[in-house]
Write an enzyme that holds these catalytic residues in place. Structure first.
Site, short mmCIF file in Angstrom:
data_model
loop_
_atom_site.label_atom_id
_atom_site.label_comp_id
_atom_site.label_asym_id
_atom_site.label_seq_id
_atom_site.Cartn_x
_atom_site.Cartn_y
_atom_site.Cartn_z
N ASP A 23 -0.67 -7.95 7.80
CA ASP A 23 -2.29 -7.77 6.76
C ASP A 23 -2.52 -7.78 6.14
O ASP A 23 -2.42 -8.99 5.73
CB ASP A 23 -2.45 -6.60 7.86
CG ASP A 23 -2.01 -4.95 7.01
OD1 ASP A 23 -1.38 -5.41 6.02
OD2 ASP A 23 -2.87 -4.29 6.89
N GLU A 55 6.45 -6.23 7.46
CA GLU A 55 5.30 -4.70 8.03
C GLU A 55 6.16 -4.92 9.88
O GLU A 55 6.77 -3.57 10.83
CB GLU A 55 4.65 -5.10 8.53
CG GLU A 55 3.37 -5.29 7.11
CD GLU A 55 3.09 -6.22 5.99
OE1 GLU A 55 3.13 -6.14 5.53
OE2 GLU A 55 4.56 -7.17 6.78
N GLY A 63 0.33 -5.14 1.01
CA GLY A 63 -1.19 -5.51 0.72
C GLY A 63 -0.90 -5.66 -1.32
O GLY A 63 -1.72 -6.27 -1.76
N GLY A 104 0.68 -1.21 0.21
CA GLY A 104 0.07 0.13 -0.42
C GLY A 104 0.83 1.21 -0.34
O GLY A 104 2.03 1.27 0.53
#
Length: 391
Positions: free
Chosen positions: A158, A150, A127, A78
């Site tokens: 996530d 992350e 992402g 992302g």
């Protein structure tokens, strides 16, 4: 001033579109088109993909969907920089709104009822993993590089990682989530993250063959991919040997126990480069992030995709509110803003991150009207339908 030809205008128009959509008979292509940004996802891209995929899902003339990226990366994640800026200059809920749409897109892909083939040729992280790892067919090449790094950023794996990592053999998912280790395409195939390995030179041929498929039957798609798929050249004992050590270390109940076990393993196997890399990575990561990551992956092992995504959304919102931890903002400062790569984590040590603190990050937010839990329609997941771990 010299005028541009219609061809030049068309080319310029394509470069300005972050996602391209193409129609080939009964097949639709979704192409990430921000190569200069490694196809990192922004709100416009997510919204466009969600709208188109919903249309394709209900269109009886669409048999299958191909998802790929232009340039050297499939998708590096992302657009964290943009998201952080929007929250720093505005309100934390700006980031939450973006994130909710991203998870809704990931859920749509994870429960898609038509064959969705992801051609992952290049970098796939964060992402990008949320888009690709939930697809029914996940094709990788010798150029594919996968990672979920992350924790180094003060964040946690996530976009459904607590679902797809927890389904990997043994404790391989904990290893990937806590260390951010990079995998090549062959290892992804071996552990079950990928369904097929195809050499990058053959990818255009596969894409062309898939574009001509006139069936929505998954077995027909599988047959086409199998015509171009190759067996891994990896020596069979290599991943099995690593998994044995990974299971021994990452089966420990706590992050402290895992790190201690890795350090002992390193003393006995100093020649194993991956162990040293795992230790160094964990020591550089946010202690809070490591504890969030371990708990999230382990909870995901017994949960549906909807439960995993909802939990990840709750954790995200607690993190970006900055009332419990500031590590995500500090990690972003060190990596994206000041670029000193010297984050100052708080608390700075694993033993100082108490269970109560971690519990708070997993709890629903009750003191803010801007928060609502993520609610997704319960649908069966297609995760690992066609992948079988070789480990």
């Amino acid at each position: 001033m010299q005028s541009l030809s219609s061809t030049e205008l068309f080319r310029r128009d394509l470069t300005e579109q972050p996602v391209l959509f193409e129609e080939h008979s009964g097949v639709r292509k979704v192409i990430l088109n921000r190569p200069s940004k490694l196809n990192s996802l922004n709100l416009e891209m997510i919204s466009q993909m969600f709208s188109k995929l919903k249309i394709y899902k209900d269109d009886p003339t669409v048999n299958a969907v191909i998802l790929k990226g232009n340039g050297k990366a499939f998708c590096a994640g992302g657009d964290v920089f943009q998201s952080i800026c929007s929250m720093l200059t505005g309100h934390w809920s700006f980031g939450a709104s973006f994130y909710k749409k991203q998870l809704t897109l990931d859920h749509l892909i994870a429960t898609y009822k038509k064959p969705l083939v992801c051609l992952t040729n290049g970098v796939v992280m964060g992402g990008g993993a949320g888009l690709s790892m939930h697809a029914s067919f996940r094709v990788v090449t010798e150029k594919t590089v996968f990672a979920m790094p992350e924790a180094i950023l003060g964040y946690f794996p996530d976009v459904g990682a607590s679902h797809f990592l927890s389904k990997l053999p043994g404790y391989f998912g904990e290893y990937l989530g806590l260390t951010g280790a990079r995998l090549d395409g062959e290892t992804m195939l071996a552990c079950g993250l990928a369904t097929h390995f195809v050499f990058s030179k053959d990818l255009p041929l596969l894409e062309h063959a898939l574009s001509s498929v006139d069936s929505s039957n998954a077995s027909d798609i599988l047959s086409v991919i199998n015509n171009y798929a190759c067996k891994s050249n990896m020596k069979e004992e290599e991943p099995h040997k690593r998994l044995k050590s990974i299971n021994r270390c990452f089966s420990r109940q706590t992050v402290e126990g895992i790190l201690h076990s890795l350090e002992e393993e390193l003393l006995n196997n100093s020649a194993e480069k991956w162990i040293a890399e795992a230790v160094n990575s964990m020591k550089s990561a946010s202690p809070t992030s490591l504890k969030i990551s371990l708990r999230s992956i382990r909870e995901g092992r017994g949960q549906t995709i909807e439960q995993c995504l909802a939990r990840e959304y709750t954790i995200f919102c607690n993190i970006v509110r900055r009332k419990i931890t500031n590590d995500f903002y500090e990690g972003s400062r060190a990596i994206f803003f000041d670029k000193d790569k010297k984050p100052k984590w708080e608390p700075p040590k694993l033993e100082l991150v108490g269970a109560e603190m971690v519990d708070m990050l997993f709890k629903a937010i009750e003191d803010d009207d801007d928060w609502n839990c993520l609610q997704l329609p319960a649908r069966s997941s297609n995760m690992l339908d066609h992948a079988r771990s070789k480990l």
